[in-house]
Design a protein around this motif. Structure first.
Motif, PDB file in Angstrom:
ATOM      1  N   ASP A 170       0.855  -1.186   0.000  1.00  0.00           N
ATOM      2  CA  ASP A 170       0.000   0.000   0.000  1.00  0.00           C
ATOM      3  C   ASP A 170       0.890   1.235   0.000  1.00  0.00           C
ATOM      4  OD1 ASP A 170      -2.457  -1.208  -0.108  1.00  0.00           O
ATOM      5  OD2 ASP A 170      -2.983  -0.860   1.992  1.00  0.00           O
ATOM      6  N   ASP A 171       0.328   2.375  -0.420  1.00  0.00           N
ATOM      7  CA  ASP A 171       1.151   3.582  -0.498  1.00  0.00           C
ATOM      8  C   ASP A 171       1.398   4.224   0.865  1.00  0.00           C
ATOM      9  OD1 ASP A 171      -1.345   4.629   0.012  1.00  0.00           O
ATOM     10  OD2 ASP A 171      -1.464   5.862  -1.792  1.00  0.00           O
ATOM     11  N   ASP A 172       0.566   3.893   1.876  1.00  0.00           N
ATOM     12  CA  ASP A 172       0.725   4.530   3.187  1.00  0.00           C
ATOM     13  C   ASP A 172       1.614   3.710   4.120  1.00  0.00           C
ATOM     14  OD1 ASP A 172      -1.167   2.543   3.316  1.00  0.00           O
ATOM     15  OD2 ASP A 172      -2.617   3.668   4.512  1.00  0.00           O
ATOM     16  N   VAL A 173       2.718   3.221   3.577  1.00  0.00           N
ATOM     17  CA  VAL A 173       3.676   2.451   4.384  1.00  0.00           C
ATOM     18  C   VAL A 173       5.051   3.106   4.319  1.00  0.00           C
ATOM     19  CG1 VAL A 173       2.428   0.312   3.854  1.00  0.00           C
ATOM     20  CG2 VAL A 173       4.504   0.875   2.568  1.00  0.00           C
ATOM     21  N   ILE A 174       5.856   2.784   5.302  1.00  0.00           N
ATOM     22  CA  ILE A 174       7.279   3.112   5.302  1.00  0.00           C
ATOM     23  C   ILE A 174       8.023   1.829   5.639  1.00  0.00           C
ATOM     24  CG2 ILE A 174       9.129   4.287   6.577  1.00  0.00           C
ATOM     25  CD1 ILE A 174       7.691   6.108   4.587  1.00  0.00           C
ATOM     26  N   VAL A 175       9.006   1.504   4.823  1.00  0.00           N
ATOM     27  CA  VAL A 175       9.795   0.285   5.034  1.00  0.00           C
ATOM     28  C   VAL A 175      11.095   0.666   5.729  1.00  0.00           C
ATOM     29  CG1 VAL A 175      10.987  -1.620   3.909  1.00  0.00           C
ATOM     30  CG2 VAL A 175       8.762  -0.870   3.053  1.00  0.00           C
ATOM     31  N   GLN A 176      11.308   0.138   6.924  1.00  0.00           N
ATOM     32  CA  GLN A 176      12.509   0.453   7.699  1.00  0.00           C
ATOM     33  C   GLN A 176      13.543  -0.668   7.660  1.00  0.00           C
ATOM     34  OE1 GLN A 176      10.950   3.482  11.122  1.00  0.00           O
ATOM     35  NE2 GLN A 176      10.619   1.339  11.599  1.00  0.00           N
ATOM     36  N   GLY A 177      13.175  -1.819   7.105  1.00  0.00           N
ATOM     37  CA  GLY A 177      14.097  -2.939   6.983  1.00  0.00           C
ATOM     38  C   GLY A 177      14.505  -3.149   5.542  1.00  0.00           C
ATOM     39  N   ASP A 178      15.274  -4.198   5.305  1.00  0.00           N
ATOM     40  CA  ASP A 178      15.720  -4.541   3.959  1.00  0.00           C
ATOM     41  C   ASP A 178      14.611  -5.323   3.258  1.00  0.00           C
ATOM     42  OD1 ASP A 178      16.904  -5.588   1.652  1.00  0.00           O
ATOM     43  OD2 ASP A 178      18.846  -5.905   2.629  1.00  0.00           O
ATOM     44  N   ILE A 179      14.085  -4.790   2.177  1.00  0.00           N
ATOM     45  CA  ILE A 179      12.958  -5.395   1.472  1.00  0.00           C
ATOM     46  C   ILE A 179      13.255  -6.826   1.022  1.00  0.00           C
ATOM     47  CG2 ILE A 179      13.585  -4.610  -0.835  1.00  0.00           C
ATOM     48  CD1 ILE A 179      10.025  -4.525   0.607  1.00  0.00           C
ATOM     49  N   GLN A 180      14.537  -7.152   0.869  1.00  0.00           N
ATOM     50  CA  GLN A 180      14.881  -8.502   0.453  1.00  0.00           C
ATOM     51  C   GLN A 180      14.439  -9.532   1.508  1.00  0.00           C
ATOM     52  OE1 GLN A 180      18.659  -8.938  -1.361  1.00  0.00           O
ATOM     53  NE2 GLN A 180      18.431 -11.133  -1.669  1.00  0.00           N
ATOM     54  N   GLU A 181      14.537  -9.153   2.765  1.00  0.00           N
ATOM     55  CA  GLU A 181      14.101 -10.051   3.840  1.00  0.00           C
ATOM     56  C   GLU A 181      12.609 -10.348   3.729  1.00  0.00           C
ATOM     57  OE1 GLU A 181      13.573  -9.952   8.698  1.00  0.00           O
ATOM     58  OE2 GLU A 181      15.135  -8.713   7.783  1.00  0.00           O
ATOM     59  N   LEU A 182      11.826  -9.327   3.435  1.00  0.00           N
ATOM     60  CA  LEU A 182      10.386  -9.524   3.255  1.00  0.00           C
ATOM     61  C   LEU A 182      10.115 -10.385   2.032  1.00  0.00           C
ATOM     62  CD1 LEU A 182       7.450  -8.829   4.036  1.00  0.00           C
ATOM     63  CD2 LEU A 182       7.658  -6.786   2.599  1.00  0.00           C
ATOM     64  N   TYR A 183      10.822 -10.095   0.961  1.00  0.00           N
ATOM     65  CA  TYR A 183      10.655 -10.834  -0.301  1.00  0.00           C
ATOM     66  C   TYR A 183      10.953 -12.322  -0.119  1.00  0.00           C
ATOM     67  CZ  TYR A 183      11.556 -12.197  -5.172  1.00  0.00           C
ATOM     68  OH  TYR A 183      11.550 -12.834  -6.410  1.00  0.00           O
TER      69      TYR A 183
END
Length: 368
Positions: A170-183
């Motif tokens: 969603d557009d109302d987020v801020i990612v504070q970690g490494d997106i690769q971990e989520l992926y």
């Protein structure tokens, strides 16, 4: 003519023939993709508005991580902040797919090209509202919730046809970690998606309990309707939030997930299947039905939500929010608009609009 000249002529002719074959294959591929998805309204990969300068992206090697995000004209600042947080907090080879409307493209391109996001890898695709004809109710009371772009997540394989796996944000987020971990979230065999359950430890502490029945299925679906009864779902099953999705696009295609979602959208226009206590979401109910007990889970710290709810600042500690990998301001109070909690964490990633059209609105300066 000498033998040497004959050989040169033959090589030139072969090269020309090879180029003609390549060109024809590309044209045939374009025709095939248009036939496969005539209604999707998408710009195909080789027709997309691609990022103009990717020279610095050469430093980001490894598997490409596709991230899809929508860009509504009145919320472009949110998209920019979200993308900037993803890009700056990871060295991964991130490729953004930005789904937007025709009237927003030029503004978006200027914002990306004239700021420090000019070197990100992206493509812009256009969402056609006609795709939703006869699939959603034209109810003026839910007009805000039925904005076309909110349904883009239903069409992930259409907008990212070349990928086997993708992240939706969603557009109302801020990612504070490494997106690769989520992926790299593991999905169980046969699961087409992973979500954050609304009963997970990070979001259930006071926040969801204060939202009525919005943490279980009965908060979204009308269990008195026969079509819902026939599914045999338990009304008190924990719901999930589709603001962050990890999608196995191969399974999504194989299971015809998009077609299943469209079926429940269309059925709702005739039978009004959604719960009357529903807060605002009309995109969540079809997902809850299709993925009932058929989805994997996302680490709770990768989707800390309800920051846009009233009183959220009193329920989360500063230490907890700063430790979260992803923050989601779902709810009425957005960090770029009306006063919300933890706006300073959003401001950190916001990039001012070079055109001056978008400016965050703060009702009281100095408020948290």
């Amino acid at each position: 003519m000498t033998l040497r000249r004959v050989n040169v002529v033959i090589l030139v002719l072969l090269a020309v023939a090879f180029l003609i074959i390549v060109q024809r294959n590309l044209l045939n591929l374009s025709d095939f993709l248009h036939k496969e998805h005539p209604d999707a309204g998408m710009i195909l990969p080789f027709e997309s508005e691609l990022s103009p300068d990717l020279r610095l992206e050469a430093l980001r090697k490894g598997e490409e991580i596709p991230v899809l995000i929508t860009a509504a004209g009145d919320r472009l600042g949110a998209v920019i902040a979200a993308m900037n947080s993803v890009y700056q907090n990871s060295k991964a080879n991130v490729a953004f797919t930005i789904v937007t409307m025709n009237d927003t493209v030029d503004h978006l391109k200027v914002w990306l090209s004239k700021t420090n996001l000019k070197n990100i890898k992206y493509k812009i695709v256009i969402f056609q509202p006609e795709l939703l004809n006869r699939k959603i109710l034209k109810d003026p009371q839910t007009l805000e919730a039925t904005k076309p772009l909110s349904f883009a997540r239903f069409y992930l394989p259409v907008y990212i046809p070349e990928a086997e796996k993708a992240v939706y944000l969603d557009d109302d987020v801020i990612v504070q970690g490494d997106i690769q971990e989520l992926y790299e979230t593991n999905l169980k065999p046969g699961h087409a998606a992973a979500f954050s359950d609304d009963c997970d430890s990070a979001s259930a502490k006071g926040i969801v309990r204060g939202a009525g029945n919005q943490n279980n299925y009965i908060g979204f679906l009308d269990f008195k309707k026969e079509a819902i009864k026939k599914l045999g779902m338990r009304a008190n099953t924990c719901s999930f939030n589709p603001g962050v999705i990890i999608a196995n696009l191969t399974e999504w295609r194989n299971q015809n997930i998009t077609q299943q979602l469209e079926h429940w959208m269309e059925l709702n226009t005739h039978e009004d299947l959604y719960s009357k206590s529903l807060a605002e979401s009309v995109t969540t109910p079809p997902l809850l039905i299709v993925f009932y007990k058929r989805h994997s889970s996302i680490d709770p710290m990768w989707h800390v939500r309800h920051l846009g709810a009233s009183g959220a600042g009193n329920r989360y500690s500063n230490q907890f929010v700063k430790a979260a990998k992803l923050l989601h301001w779902n709810g009425h109070y957005k960090p770029w608009g009306r006063t919300s909690s933890f706006t300073e964490l959003w401001d950190k990633w916001f990039i001012p609009d070079p055109t001056g059209k978008f400016n965050p609105v703060r009702r009281h300066t100095g408020d948290k």
